[in-house]
Design a protein around this motif. Structure first.
Motif, PDB file in Angstrom:
ATOM      1  N   LEU A 147      -4.973  39.955 -15.134  1.00  0.00           N
ATOM      2  CA  LEU A 147      -4.495  40.447 -13.963  1.00  0.00           C
ATOM      3  C   LEU A 147      -5.591  39.962 -12.807  1.00  0.00           C
ATOM      4  O   LEU A 147      -5.576  40.378 -11.602  1.00  0.00           O
ATOM      5  CB  LEU A 147      -4.569  41.943 -13.808  1.00  0.00           C
ATOM      6  N   ALA A 148      -6.749  39.184 -13.189  1.00  0.00           N
ATOM      7  CA  ALA A 148      -7.612  38.683 -12.249  1.00  0.00           C
ATOM      8  C   ALA A 148      -6.888  37.997 -11.172  1.00  0.00           C
ATOM      9  O   ALA A 148      -6.144  37.401 -11.060  1.00  0.00           O
ATOM     10  CB  ALA A 148      -8.505  37.743 -12.985  1.00  0.00           C
ATOM     11  N   GLY A 149      -7.526  38.462  -9.943  1.00  0.00           N
ATOM     12  CA  GLY A 149      -7.268  37.921  -8.683  1.00  0.00           C
ATOM     13  C   GLY A 149      -6.106  38.893  -7.847  1.00  0.00           C
ATOM     14  O   GLY A 149      -5.722  38.474  -6.723  1.00  0.00           O
ATOM     15  N   LEU A 150      -5.472  39.828  -8.592  1.00  0.00           N
ATOM     16  CA  LEU A 150      -4.277  40.339  -8.136  1.00  0.00           C
ATOM     17  C   LEU A 150      -4.687  41.713  -7.579  1.00  0.00           C
ATOM     18  O   LEU A 150      -5.515  42.619  -8.067  1.00  0.00           O
ATOM     19  CB  LEU A 150      -3.131  40.629  -9.202  1.00  0.00           C
ATOM     20  N   PRO A 151      -4.053  42.019  -6.344  1.00  0.00           N
ATOM     21  CA  PRO A 151      -4.404  43.322  -5.580  1.00  0.00           C
ATOM     22  C   PRO A 151      -3.982  44.411  -6.423  1.00  0.00           C
ATOM     23  O   PRO A 151      -2.723  44.147  -7.310  1.00  0.00           O
ATOM     24  CB  PRO A 151      -3.647  43.469  -4.558  1.00  0.00           C
TER      25      PRO A 151
END
Length: 219
Positions: A147-151
């Motif tokens: 989920l890296a980079g996702l709000p």
């Protein structure tokens, strides 16, 4: 249309009344241990605040989870009882979808709520109305790379900032958002967007029969 929405799948005990155009009244209280005590009084206050009676309601909306076993059952049983008594439909919605709708984001993001046991319930979204994955339960560290980079919207982001550094509001569920989402889908004739009003647990209840439990029977 007069929709009564309730959700007790998270620590928020939340109720709202929607007339198909707008939210008439809403109330939320955050208390993870008093769902059963708080829900019915909140329903009474919301109805009174809107100047309506329970008999005016034409449909129920209920968050089906995912959520902890005990709290989740309170909202589902209450909605089922009201629906049966009034003879009106009960529309189930994923609790995570309510949080996503309330966030109002038009970019990819994640909703994550507290699943206890150092885990989160979560799902990915393309935008505030479009869920891309089925709800899941995992430890934050196990999904950080994915989920890296996702709000991240919801209490999961607040509880685990090291795993979810970009946390967005809201933190807690809102029946007002759930009711608005349901009203929007009903107006569009999107009945496929609803779920059966049954609990979405994703794992076994926290309460378990002790190991080596000794059964005592009369002689």
């Amino acid at each position: 249309m007069l929709l009564l929405a309730v959700d007790t799948a998270t620590p928020a005990v939340t109720v709202a009344l929607h007339d198909g155009v707008s939210v008439l009244a809403a109330e939320s209280q955050v208390d993870a241990r008093r769902h059963g005590e708080l829900l019915l009084p909140a329903v009474d206050r919301v109805l009174a605040g809107a100047g309506r009676a329970l008999g005016d309601v034409t449909g129920l909306v209920v968050g089906v989870g995912p959520g902890p076993y005990t709290g989740l059952r309170v909202g589902l049983v209450t909605a089922a009882a009201f629906g049966s008594t009034l003879g009106v439909p009960v529309h189930g919605l994923c609790t995570l979808d309510g949080l996503a709708y309330a966030a109002g984001l038009d970019e990819p993001f994640v909703v994550a709520t507290d699943a206890r046991r150092k885990e989160v319930y979560w799902a990915r979204y393309a935008d505030s109305r479009t869920r891309l994955t089925e709800p899941a339960v995992d430890r934050p560290a196990d999904i950080t790379a994915e989920l890296a980079g996702l709000p991240v919207v919801g209490a999961g982001g607040v509880l685990y900032p090291e795993a979810f550094p970009d946390t967005r509001a809201p933190e807690h569920q809102s029946a007002a958002a759930l009711a608005s989402l349901a009203a929007e889908r009903l107006a569009a004739g999107d009945t496929d967007g609803f779920l059966p009003p049954l609990p979405l647990y994703l794992r076994r209840p926290d309460a378990q029969v002790p190991k080596n439990y000794k059964v005592v029977t009369p002689k």
